[in-house]
Design a protein around this motif. Structure first.
Motif, PDB file in Angstrom:
ATOM      1  N   SER A 128      70.937 -91.183 -74.561  1.00 32.94           N
ATOM      2  CA  SER A 128      72.361 -91.494 -74.368  1.00 32.94           C
ATOM      3  C   SER A 128      73.242 -90.640 -75.268  1.00 32.94           C
ATOM      4  CB  SER A 128      72.607 -92.975 -74.634  1.00 32.94           C
ATOM      5  OG  SER A 128      73.976 -93.307 -74.493  1.00 32.94           O
ATOM      6  N   ALA A 129      72.812 -90.488 -76.520  1.00 33.18           N
ATOM      7  CA  ALA A 129      73.603 -89.698 -77.468  1.00 33.18           C
ATOM      8  C   ALA A 129      73.624 -88.220 -77.078  1.00 33.18           C
ATOM      9  CB  ALA A 129      73.046 -89.871 -78.880  1.00 33.18           C
ATOM     10  N   LEU A 130      72.493 -87.699 -76.601  1.00 30.46           N
ATOM     11  CA  LEU A 130      72.441 -86.297 -76.176  1.00 30.46           C
ATOM     12  C   LEU A 130      73.332 -86.050 -74.966  1.00 30.46           C
ATOM     13  CD1 LEU A 130      68.621 -85.664 -76.623  1.00 30.46           C
ATOM     14  CD2 LEU A 130      70.440 -84.436 -77.845  1.00 30.46           C
ATOM     15  N   VAL A 131      73.270 -86.947 -73.997  1.00 29.52           N
ATOM     16  CA  VAL A 131      74.112 -86.798 -72.804  1.00 29.52           C
ATOM     17  C   VAL A 131      75.588 -86.822 -73.202  1.00 29.52           C
ATOM     18  CG1 VAL A 131      74.801 -87.904 -70.646  1.00 29.52           C
ATOM     19  CG2 VAL A 131      72.368 -87.688 -71.219  1.00 29.52           C
ATOM     20  N   ALA A 132      75.946 -87.696 -74.150  1.00 32.99           N
ATOM     21  CA  ALA A 132      77.330 -87.744 -74.623  1.00 32.99           C
ATOM     22  C   ALA A 132      77.740 -86.438 -75.298  1.00 32.99           C
ATOM     23  CB  ALA A 132      77.508 -88.915 -75.590  1.00 32.99           C
ATOM     24  N   GLU A 133      76.756 -85.737 -75.849  1.00 30.84           N
ATOM     25  CA  GLU A 133      77.010 -84.442 -76.496  1.00 30.84           C
ATOM     26  C   GLU A 133      76.916 -83.284 -75.494  1.00 30.84           C
ATOM     27  OE1 GLU A 133      77.874 -83.749 -79.546  1.00 30.84           O
ATOM     28  OE2 GLU A 133      77.349 -85.478 -80.795  1.00 30.84           O
ATOM     29  N   GLU A 134      76.782 -83.604 -74.195  1.00 33.28           N
ATOM     30  CA  GLU A 134      76.697 -82.615 -73.119  1.00 33.28           C
ATOM     31  C   GLU A 134      75.431 -81.770 -73.211  1.00 33.28           C
ATOM     32  OE1 GLU A 134      80.404 -80.484 -73.194  1.00 33.28           O
ATOM     33  OE2 GLU A 134      81.451 -82.114 -72.156  1.00 33.28           O
ATOM     34  N   VAL A 135      74.357 -82.409 -73.618  1.00 36.55           N
ATOM     35  CA  VAL A 135      73.031 -81.791 -73.622  1.00 36.55           C
ATOM     36  C   VAL A 135      72.217 -82.438 -72.499  1.00 36.55           C
ATOM     37  CG1 VAL A 135      70.882 -81.423 -74.898  1.00 36.55           C
ATOM     38  CG2 VAL A 135      73.094 -81.337 -76.096  1.00 36.55           C
ATOM     39  N   ARG A 136      71.601 -81.619 -71.666  1.00 35.59           N
ATOM     40  CA  ARG A 136      70.794 -82.152 -70.566  1.00 35.59           C
ATOM     41  C   ARG A 136      69.451 -82.622 -71.095  1.00 35.59           C
ATOM     42  NH1 ARG A 136      67.621 -79.867 -66.337  1.00 35.59           N
ATOM     43  NH2 ARG A 136      67.988 -77.755 -67.133  1.00 35.59           N
ATOM     44  N   VAL A 137      68.968 -83.741 -70.565  1.00 32.82           N
ATOM     45  CA  VAL A 137      67.713 -84.340 -71.025  1.00 32.82           C
ATOM     46  C   VAL A 137      66.805 -84.594 -69.830  1.00 32.82           C
ATOM     47  CG1 VAL A 137      66.640 -86.252 -72.281  1.00 32.82           C
ATOM     48  CG2 VAL A 137      68.954 -85.497 -72.899  1.00 32.82           C
ATOM     49  N   GLU A 138      65.525 -84.308 -69.995  1.00 37.59           N
ATOM     50  CA  GLU A 138      64.517 -84.734 -69.038  1.00 37.59           C
ATOM     51  C   GLU A 138      63.477 -85.566 -69.778  1.00 37.59           C
ATOM     52  OE1 GLU A 138      62.942 -82.154 -66.085  1.00 37.59           O
ATOM     53  OE2 GLU A 138      64.704 -80.827 -66.088  1.00 37.59           O
ATOM     54  N   MET A 139      63.387 -86.847 -69.404  1.00 33.43           N
ATOM     55  CA  MET A 139      62.459 -87.788 -70.024  1.00 33.43           C
ATOM     56  C   MET A 139      61.179 -87.879 -69.203  1.00 33.43           C
ATOM     57  SD  MET A 139      65.143 -90.879 -70.873  1.00 33.43           S
ATOM     58  CE  MET A 139      63.793 -92.040 -70.962  1.00 33.43           C
ATOM     59  N   PHE A 140      60.051 -88.033 -69.890  1.00 36.65           N
ATOM     60  CA  PHE A 140      58.759 -88.158 -69.211  1.00 36.65           C
ATOM     61  C   PHE A 140      57.966 -89.279 -69.864  1.00 36.65           C
ATOM     62  CE2 PHE A 140      60.131 -83.822 -68.576  1.00 36.65           C
ATOM     63  CZ  PHE A 140      59.869 -83.601 -67.232  1.00 36.65           C
ATOM     64  N   ASN A 141      57.828 -90.377 -69.145  1.00 36.24           N
ATOM     65  CA  ASN A 141      56.998 -91.480 -69.620  1.00 36.24           C
ATOM     66  C   ASN A 141      55.540 -91.087 -69.430  1.00 36.24           C
ATOM     67  OD1 ASN A 141      55.553 -93.855 -70.027  1.00 36.24           O
ATOM     68  ND2 ASN A 141      57.118 -95.151 -69.098  1.00 36.24           N
ATOM     69  N   LEU A 142      54.864 -90.812 -70.504  1.00 38.12           N
ATOM     70  CA  LEU A 142      53.520 -90.237 -70.440  1.00 38.12           C
ATOM     71  C   LEU A 142      52.492 -91.183 -69.826  1.00 38.12           C
ATOM     72  CD1 LEU A 142      53.566 -88.468 -73.901  1.00 38.12           C
ATOM     73  CD2 LEU A 142      53.622 -87.349 -71.658  1.00 38.12           C
ATOM     74  N   ALA A 143      52.818 -92.457 -69.730  1.00 40.04           N
ATOM     75  CA  ALA A 143      51.893 -93.399 -69.109  1.00 40.04           C
ATOM     76  C   ALA A 143      51.814 -93.211 -67.603  1.00 40.04           C
ATOM     77  CB  ALA A 143      52.309 -94.829 -69.438  1.00 40.04           C
ATOM     78  N   VAL A 144      52.839 -92.595 -67.010  1.00 38.52           N
ATOM     79  CA  VAL A 144      52.886 -92.501 -65.550  1.00 38.52           C
ATOM     80  C   VAL A 144      53.273 -91.115 -65.041  1.00 38.52           C
ATOM     81  CG1 VAL A 144      53.414 -94.952 -65.273  1.00 38.52           C
ATOM     82  CG2 VAL A 144      55.293 -93.323 -65.508  1.00 38.52           C
ATOM     83  N   THR A 145      53.614 -90.184 -65.916  1.00 34.97           N
ATOM     84  CA  THR A 145      54.216 -88.927 -65.466  1.00 34.97           C
ATOM     85  C   THR A 145      53.217 -87.986 -64.800  1.00 34.97           C
ATOM     86  OG1 THR A 145      55.782 -87.217 -66.167  1.00 34.97           O
ATOM     87  CG2 THR A 145      53.851 -87.519 -67.537  1.00 34.97           C
ATOM     88  N   ASP A 146      53.728 -87.136 -63.931  1.00 33.10           N
ATOM     89  CA  ASP A 146      52.998 -85.990 -63.397  1.00 33.10           C
ATOM     90  C   ASP A 146      53.050 -84.905 -64.467  1.00 33.10           C
ATOM     91  OD1 ASP A 146      52.316 -83.552 -62.211  1.00 33.10           O
ATOM     92  OD2 ASP A 146      53.462 -83.905 -60.390  1.00 33.10           O
ATOM     93  N   ILE A 147      51.916 -84.563 -65.045  1.00 35.27           N
ATOM     94  CA  ILE A 147      51.888 -83.628 -66.162  1.00 35.27           C
ATOM     95  C   ILE A 147      52.398 -82.249 -65.750  1.00 35.27           C
ATOM     96  CG2 ILE A 147      49.590 -82.604 -66.006  1.00 35.27           C
ATOM     97  CD1 ILE A 147      51.093 -84.304 -69.101  1.00 35.27           C
ATOM     98  N   GLY A 148      52.298 -81.927 -64.451  1.00 33.58           N
ATOM     99  CA  GLY A 148      52.841 -80.666 -63.970  1.00 33.58           C
ATOM    100  C   GLY A 148      54.357 -80.629 -64.051  1.00 33.58           C
ATOM    101  N   LYS A 149      55.000 -81.768 -63.799  1.00 31.01           N
ATOM    102  CA  LYS A 149      56.453 -81.841 -63.933  1.00 31.01           C
ATOM    103  C   LYS A 149      56.870 -81.609 -65.379  1.00 31.01           C
ATOM    104  CE  LYS A 149      58.115 -83.106 -59.795  1.00 31.01           C
ATOM    105  NZ  LYS A 149      59.217 -82.413 -59.091  1.00 31.01           N
ATOM    106  N   LEU A 150      56.121 -82.165 -66.315  1.00 27.33           N
ATOM    107  CA  LEU A 150      56.396 -81.923 -67.730  1.00 27.33           C
ATOM    108  C   LEU A 150      56.245 -80.439 -68.054  1.00 27.33           C
ATOM    109  CD1 LEU A 150      56.861 -82.671 -70.687  1.00 27.33           C
ATOM    110  CD2 LEU A 150      54.455 -83.397 -70.816  1.00 27.33           C
TER     111      LEU A 150
END
Length: 392
Positions: A266-288
């Motif tokens: 939330s703080a990064l988005v407010a600072e106009e920084v793009r974020v991509e989150m990856f929940n490692l319990a379920v993520t496609d490792i190729g997307k990461l």
């Protein structure tokens, strides 16, 4: 699938593997893949460029029915998905010579016990004439094995690029028809396979600038009949600056680390920084891996387990270290119960990443107000550094 004409006297052979979903017992293949081989019929001699994965050998052999002779089998790369059916082709065409680099010859002898007398080794820049067609061999080491090369068909300005510019994507299309879909598949391929060798790939791309390339025929994926865009994409992925992007792989057991990840995002988005989150319990490792191609900053969100990092977070750190993305800043956030050495352990896992380490934020138990404020300050620091470096 029958062999298909690329242009006069040049044919695609190979197999479309619609069902494969994992490569090397490691790499996800959400779109399947293809194993491409190419037949070139010159006025005097005929060449087969690459073969197919052994699981698809019968498809290739059926496509070779009616072919009277093969003089040369060009092996660009010794890995089994390209060279695993060479033995079958040699059984049908015993007089054929396997054209390789010297390192390729040694690897193929080790992998398949091919007799040494079956090989012809070629130097960088050497040519072989098929009569009215000329094959020029360009060594491209570490794209992505040490023995790899590509072939430039001079008269047709056609580059047979093997894994270079490849994409794991199953399709009935011979040529690229959906650029967006292929771009994503090619980026995934680059991220998972090529990114660790960026500096050497850049040098190999510079070698190719000397050639007028009007078409690229890779060994995985569709043929690029308008190849400028994929070559431009590779230039960006290999040597372009990072983007204004934070990649945040995380795992949370009881919610505390997730609270921290959400606050930082939330703080990064407010600072106009793009974020991509990856929940490692379920993520496609190729997307990461794809996100790491563009990332300027990586933050790992990690709880402590038995005095060390959660195994999924450790895996993410090892992956990033192996892929060697061009990230500039790194940090760690997370929680612990009674103690441990999570930060020290994770830090030791990423020696290949020559990035500035930003102060980690680790809290005991659930994050308190001071912890949340520390995350806000971390976000502000990241935004400031991205702006100073003019990351877009």
């Amino acid at each position: 699938m029958q062999k298909r004409m690329v242009m006069e006297k040049i044919y695609w052979l190979g197999a479309v593997d619609w069902d494969r979903r994992l490569f090397d017992s490691l790499i996800p293949l959400p779109d399947g893949t293809t194993y491409n081989a190419y037949l070139i019929e010159g006025s005097e001699k005929t060449a087969l460029l690459d073969t197919v994965d052994p699981s698809m050998a019968e498809t290739l052999m059926a496509q070779l029915d009616g072919v009277d002779k093969i003089d040369f089998i060009v092996s660009h790369h010794a890995e089994q998905d390209h060279s695993g059916s060479i033995i079958r082709v040699l059984e049908k065409f015993p007089e054929a010579k396997v054209v390789v680099t010297s390192k390729g010859k040694n690897l193929l002898m080790d992998l398949f016990a091919i007799n040494e007398s079956s090989f012809v080794t070629v130097a960088d820049g050497e040519t072989i004439s098929l009569g009215d067609k000329t094959l020029k061999f360009i060594h491209t080491p570490w794209v992505h094995w040490p023995e790899t090369m590509v072939t430039y068909l001079q008269e047709n300005k056609l580059l047979f690029s093997c894994d270079f510019y490849g994409s794991h994507i199953a399709s009935g299309d011979l040529f690229v028809t959906d650029q967006g879909r292929v771009n994503e598949a090619a980026k995934r391929y680059f991220a998972e396979i090529m990114m660790p060798f960026r500096s050497i790939i850049e040098k190999n791309m510079q070698k190719l600038e000397a050639y007028d390339i009007q078409m690229i025929a890779p060994s995985h994926g569709q043929i690029y009949d308008r190849p400028a865009w994929i070559m431009d994409a590779y230039r960006d992925w290999v040597s372009g600056p990072p983007h204004n992007l934070v990649v945040l792989p995380f795992v949370s057991m009881h919610g505390s680390t997730r609270q921290m990840v959400d606050r930082l995002t939330s703080a990064l988005v407010a600072e106009e920084v793009r974020v991509e989150m990856f929940n490692l319990a379920v993520t496609d490792i190729g997307k990461l891996a794809m996100a790491l191609v563009d990332a300027a900053t990586v933050i790992i969100g990690v709880p402590t387990v038995l005095a060390g990092p959660h195994p999924l977070a450790a895996y993410a750190a090892l992956l990033a270290n192996a892929l060697k993305p061009k990230v500039k800043f790194l940090s760690i956030i997370g929680s612990y119960g009674w103690g441990g050495k999570t930060v020290e352990t994770l830090s030791a896992m990423i020696p290949n990443l020559k990035a500035e380490i930003l102060d980690p934020v680790m809290c005991k138990g659930a994050p308190s107000a001071p912890d949340l404020n520390a995350l806000d300050r971390l976000a502000a620091t990241i935004a400031k550094k991205h702006k100073e470096n003019k990351f877009q």
